[in-house]
Motif scaffolding. Structure first.
Motif, mmCIF file in Angstrom:
data_model
loop_
_atom_site.group_PDB
_atom_site.id
_atom_site.type_symbol
_atom_site.label_atom_id
_atom_site.label_comp_id
_atom_site.label_asym_id
_atom_site.label_seq_id
_atom_site.Cartn_x
_atom_site.Cartn_y
_atom_site.Cartn_z
ATOM 1 N N GLY A 10 5.572 -7.907 -19.777
ATOM 2 C CA GLY A 10 6.672 -7.418 -18.946
ATOM 3 C C GLY A 10 7.983 -7.826 -19.579
ATOM 4 N N GLN A 11 8.586 -6.930 -20.340
ATOM 5 C CA GLN A 11 9.789 -7.289 -21.099
ATOM 6 C C GLN A 11 10.777 -6.132 -21.049
ATOM 7 O OE1 GLN A 11 11.537 -6.793 -24.241
ATOM 8 N NE2 GLN A 11 12.658 -8.683 -23.892
ATOM 9 N N GLU A 12 12.049 -6.471 -21.146
ATOM 10 C CA GLU A 12 13.111 -5.484 -20.935
ATOM 11 C C GLU A 12 13.087 -4.324 -21.936
ATOM 12 O OE1 GLU A 12 17.993 -5.450 -20.822
ATOM 13 O OE2 GLU A 12 16.954 -7.018 -21.907
ATOM 14 N N THR A 13 12.828 -4.602 -23.216
ATOM 15 C CA THR A 13 12.928 -3.529 -24.225
ATOM 16 C C THR A 13 11.616 -3.265 -24.954
ATOM 17 O OG1 THR A 13 13.619 -5.056 -25.965
ATOM 18 C CG2 THR A 13 15.366 -4.041 -24.658
ATOM 19 N N CYS A 14 10.603 -4.118 -24.762
ATOM 20 C CA CYS A 14 9.332 -3.968 -25.476
ATOM 21 C C CYS A 14 8.228 -3.549 -24.505
ATOM 22 C CB CYS A 14 8.931 -5.294 -26.131
ATOM 23 S SG CYS A 14 10.165 -5.924 -27.286
ATOM 24 N N GLY A 15 7.312 -2.732 -24.994
ATOM 25 C CA GLY A 15 6.169 -2.351 -24.167
ATOM 26 C C GLY A 15 6.566 -1.439 -23.018
ATOM 27 N N PRO A 16 5.747 -1.421 -21.942
ATOM 28 C CA PRO A 16 5.978 -0.485 -20.830
ATOM 29 C C PRO A 16 7.358 -0.638 -20.177
ATOM 30 C CG PRO A 16 3.813 -1.485 -20.661
ATOM 31 C CD PRO A 16 4.515 -2.213 -21.759
ATOM 32 N N GLY A 17 7.848 -1.878 -20.064
ATOM 33 C CA GLY A 17 9.178 -2.083 -19.468
ATOM 34 C C GLY A 17 10.262 -1.409 -20.282
ATOM 35 N N GLY A 18 10.155 -1.517 -21.602
ATOM 36 C CA GLY A 18 11.123 -0.862 -22.476
ATOM 37 C C GLY A 18 11.039 0.650 -22.399
ATOM 38 N N ILE A 19 9.811 1.145 -22.256
ATOM 39 C CA ILE A 19 9.604 2.597 -22.129
ATOM 40 C C ILE A 19 10.233 3.094 -20.824
ATOM 41 C CG2 ILE A 19 7.819 4.354 -21.727
ATOM 42 C CD1 ILE A 19 6.077 2.782 -23.814
ATOM 43 N N ALA A 20 10.011 2.365 -19.724
ATOM 44 C CA ALA A 20 10.579 2.749 -18.423
ATOM 45 C C ALA A 20 12.114 2.745 -18.483
ATOM 46 C CB ALA A 20 10.090 1.789 -17.340
ATOM 47 N N TYR A 21 12.659 1.696 -19.091
ATOM 48 C CA TYR A 21 14.113 1.559 -19.221
ATOM 49 C C TYR A 21 14.658 2.680 -20.117
ATOM 50 C CZ TYR A 21 18.469 -1.154 -20.153
ATOM 51 O OH TYR A 21 19.772 -1.603 -20.276
ATOM 52 N N GLY A 22 13.936 2.996 -21.180
ATOM 53 C CA GLY A 22 14.350 4.071 -22.074
ATOM 54 C C GLY A 22 14.429 5.411 -21.346
ATOM 55 N N MET A 23 13.441 5.679 -20.513
ATOM 56 C CA MET A 23 13.426 6.938 -19.750
ATOM 57 C C MET A 23 14.631 7.023 -18.800
ATOM 58 S SD MET A 23 10.840 9.059 -20.426
ATOM 59 C CE MET A 23 10.472 9.983 -18.917
ATOM 60 N N ARG A 24 15.134 5.863 -18.351
ATOM 61 C CA ARG A 24 16.342 5.869 -17.507
ATOM 62 C C ARG A 24 17.613 5.986 -18.349
ATOM 63 N NH1 ARG A 24 13.795 1.404 -15.248
ATOM 64 N NH2 ARG A 24 15.439 -0.025 -15.950
ATOM 65 N N SER A 25 17.610 5.347 -19.517
ATOM 66 C CA SER A 25 18.842 5.250 -20.312
ATOM 67 C C SER A 25 19.220 6.543 -21.018
ATOM 68 C CB SER A 25 18.694 4.150 -21.380
ATOM 69 O OG SER A 25 18.581 2.883 -20.791
ATOM 70 N N ILE A 26 18.216 7.330 -21.422
ATOM 71 C CA ILE A 26 18.500 8.498 -22.272
ATOM 72 C C ILE A 26 19.562 9.407 -21.632
ATOM 73 C CG2 ILE A 26 17.542 10.640 -23.242
ATOM 74 C CD1 ILE A 26 14.856 9.081 -23.608
ATOM 75 N N GLY A 27 19.335 9.792 -20.383
ATOM 76 C CA GLY A 27 20.268 10.709 -19.719
ATOM 77 C C GLY A 27 21.663 10.113 -19.596
ATOM 78 N N GLY A 28 21.727 8.824 -19.273
ATOM 79 C CA GLY A 28 23.031 8.160 -19.126
ATOM 80 C C GLY A 28 23.827 8.136 -20.412
ATOM 81 N N VAL A 29 23.162 7.815 -21.526
ATOM 82 C CA VAL A 29 23.869 7.747 -22.814
ATOM 83 C C VAL A 29 24.276 9.146 -23.272
ATOM 84 C CG1 VAL A 29 23.663 7.124 -25.252
ATOM 85 C CG2 VAL A 29 22.837 5.545 -23.503
#
Length: 443
Positions: A107-126
């Motif tokens: 469970g990590q902010e940028t690695c593994g599933p947590g990073g994937i979940a965060y990435g899916m949120r960040s793409i549209g914002g950036v």
């Protein structure tokens, strides 16, 4: 001499006061006429902005200051966009870390599933920020700190191929500062490095001083004993087991896997995922540490400044690596040709690797942006790991663009941190539910 106009996108971030202090500290090197804040959450931004306005008035009263939630106002007449947004704030980061741990996965902010979940949120914002910049200040550059940098960089490459965005990460800079101190240098700027990898997933292959003397043997000797912990920290911290101390000392185990190179600390999540899970507290993760520590501290200090009407005696400080973003802006503005580690399209920088991969390598930076330096062929071990990880990142971006459940399941299945496709599917369903307000609706 030209003075620059900057918008900080993510004005309500806990990192914003540090960036403002760092800009104020570097006005002799990088003069500024205007600083603007942009955020879509006015109430959060206001708390930071009111304090920063006082800081700016006290230190550089001629700089114009504005905090706004209006994109046109924010992005008009700017030279640089310094972006560090967190879509979903720390509440979603907490879920990114805690949901995978329920399945025995990192469970990590940028690695593994947590990073994937965060990435899916960040793409549209950036992408939204890029579009505002291109509409209102088409000549501006975006210097992007928004995480997860690897997924965001791949998304901008694929979906905004001509945008003037440079994705950066200060983790290697922080590690290099530790390397420098471990062998008695004052600063990482006394070292010239060769490095290759993906973001949060790389290796140093050569480190020299400014005269060209090889520093690798000395640094390796230190890392084999202490990791990236400094001797005095090891002596002082016998009674503490803080997560970051563990991360820095763990580097000695990462180094042992390939003693020809020096590893980025994040590789611990890929080399030793089970151990990372065992060490984690599923009820109190890094997000909780940050909310109880950094967030309370920064918002508390900002409130004090506003209440007193002065920043005198404030405990707000410049982040250790904050000058990195100023170095980058200066390199573009003044064509300094500084050598910096940046995330760029490979295009042959790593010879035996996918040309379309977003790799992290040393670049020479000037008025046209970064020019990657060729790092040559890389060994099979690193290449194999990188092939797997870059495939994960590309699948996530394709999943976002195509709204594809299948591709996101494949991305999770392929991640080295996830044990099998069954766990990947259960995890994905839990993450879909948690992120329904933020992700595209998957088909």
């Amino acid at each position: 001499m030209k003075k620059f106009s900057i918008v900080i996108a993510g004005g309500g971030s806990t990192f914003t006061p540090g960036i403002v202090l760092m800009l104020l500290n570097n006005l002799d090197r990088f003069p500024i006429r205007q600083i603007k804040f942009y955020d879509n959450l006015d109430s959060r931004q206001r708390q930071i902005a009111d304090a920063c306005e006082i800081l700016i008035k006290e230190n550089a009263p001629d700089i114009k200051f504005l905090a706004t939630t209006d994109p046109k106002e924010a992005f008009t007449d700017v030279d640089f966009v310094m972006a560090h947004i967190r879509v979903g704030l720390y509440a979603m980061r907490e879920l990114d870390e805690k949901i995978p741990l329920k399945y025995g996965v990192v469970g990590q902010e940028t690695c593994g599933p947590g990073g994937i979940a965060y990435g899916m949120r960040s793409i549209g914002g950036v992408l939204e920020l890029i579009d505002y910049m291109e509409k209102y200040s088409p000549d501006a550059w975006m210097l992007n700190y928004s995480n997860p940098a690897a997924i965001v960089a791949e998304a901008t490459r694929k979906l905004r191929p001509n945008s003037k965005i440079i994705n950066i990460c200060d983790m290697p800079v922080g590690i290099e500062e530790r390397m420098a101190k471990s062998i008695g240098l004052n600063s990482r700027k006394e070292m010239v490095v060769r490095y290759y990898g993906l973001n949060h997933f790389g290796w140093w292959t050569d480190i020299r001083d400014l005269e060209g003397n090889d520093l690798m043997p000395q640094i390796k000797q230190h890392v084999s004993q202490y990791g990236y912990s400094l001797k005095e920290e090891v002596e002082e911290s016998q009674h503490t087991d803080a997560s970051w101390m563990d991360t820095f000392s763990k580097a000695k185990d990462l180094y042992a896997v390939d003693p020809d190179t020096l590893p980025n600390t994040y590789l611990k999540y890929y080399y030793y995922p089970q151990e990372a899970v065992e060490h984690a507290n599923p009820d109190y993760t890094r997000a909780n540490e940050v909310m109880d520590g950094r967030e309370k501290h920064v918002f508390g200090e900002c409130a004090k400044i506003v209440e007193k009407g002065t920043s005198e005696g404030t405990a707000l400080e410049i982040d250790e690596h904050a000058s990195y973003i100023v170095d980058l802006a200066r390199a573009i503005a003044y064509n300094t040709h500084e050598r910096m580690l940046l995330i760029v399209e490979n295009n042959g920088a790593v010879v035996n690797f996918d040309d379309t991969a977003m790799v992290e390598v040393p670049c020479i930076v000037g008025v046209n942006g970064p020019e990657p330096l060729v790092q040559g062929q890389i060994p099979r071990f690193q290449k194999g790991l990188m092939e797997q990880q870059v495939a994960v990142e590309k699948l996530v971006v394709e999943a976002w663009a195509e709204k594809s459940y299948q591709k996101l399941w494949q991305a999770l299945t392929l991640s080295k941190t996830v044990p099998n496709a069954g766990v990947a599917k259960e995890l994905l369903d839990a993450l879909v539910e948690a992120n329904k307000d933020f992700w595209p609706e998957l088909k």
